[in-house]
Design a protein around this motif. Structure first.
Motif, short mmCIF file in Angstrom:
data_model
loop_
_atom_site.label_atom_id
_atom_site.label_comp_id
_atom_site.label_asym_id
_atom_site.label_seq_id
_atom_site.Cartn_x
_atom_site.Cartn_y
_atom_site.Cartn_z
N ASP A 34 38.22 40.07 40.34
CA ASP A 34 38.76 38.85 40.93
C ASP A 34 39.48 37.96 39.91
O ASP A 34 39.95 36.88 40.25
CB ASP A 34 37.66 38.06 41.64
N GLY A 50 39.56 27.61 30.98
CA GLY A 50 38.47 27.57 31.96
C GLY A 50 37.14 27.27 31.32
O GLY A 50 36.92 27.55 30.15
N PRO A 75 42.26 27.65 40.67
CA PRO A 75 42.68 27.96 42.04
C PRO A 75 41.47 28.18 42.93
O PRO A 75 40.46 28.69 42.47
CB PRO A 75 43.48 29.26 41.89
N LEU A 87 30.41 36.12 45.40
CA LEU A 87 30.27 35.01 44.46
C LEU A 87 28.82 34.86 44.00
O LEU A 87 28.57 34.48 42.85
CB LEU A 87 30.80 33.72 45.08
#
Ligand code: HEC
Length: 115
Positions: A34, A50, A75, A87
């Motif tokens: 991802d 990040g 995003p 997740l």
């Protein structure tokens, strides 16, 4: 007959448990698939782009909420791209990674502090 229902209940409970814990191995795969690593680093150590995710203090549901509606430059990921289960697995993976070393374990920093 009764045994079957008991067995079914045990299996359902085990399934729910697996879901709430997340699967770190699958999470590692998804972290790469991802593209989380592109901004958060291969070891989720964080970068210019990040935040650090390794050893996150977020709970799994909090991580899912954040990824759906990030507050800054990140995003948003909709559930077609990464499901809640995906997740949760990613969460289990980054949670399992080592966090930053404490200052006392970095010799150079202790040398400076000692002066
Ligand atoms: C294009 C770069 C980018 C990508 C790709 C990306 N992120 Fe982020 N992420 C960020 C940035 C930048 C932040 C810092 C806060 C912000 O700007 O939203 C962040 C913050 C976060 C936070 C909050 C950390 C905290 O402790 O507050 C989580 C959780 C997170 N990202 C998870 C993920 C996951 C999981 C993926 C992959 C599905 C991902 N991110 C992909 C850029 C990215």
């Amino acid at each position: 007959m009764k045994t079957i229902w008991i067995l079914a209940a045990i299996l359902a409970a085990a399934g729910a448990l697996a879901q709430s814990n997340g699967n770190a191995e699958n999470g590692k795969r998804l972290f790469l698939r991802d593209g989380c690593w592109e901004c958060h680093g291969y070891a989720a150590q964080g970068s210019r782009d990040g935040a650090r995710l390794a050893a996150t203090v977020l709970s799994a549901p909090a991580l899912v909420r954040y990824v759906r509606r990030p507050s800054g430059a990140m995003p948003a990921y909709i559930d077609k791209v990464a499901s809640d289960q995906d997740l949760t697995d990613i969460w289990a993976y980054v949670k399992s990674l080592p966090g930053p070393k404490p200052v006392k374990d970095i010799p150079l920093l202790n040398e400076i502090k000692g002066k």
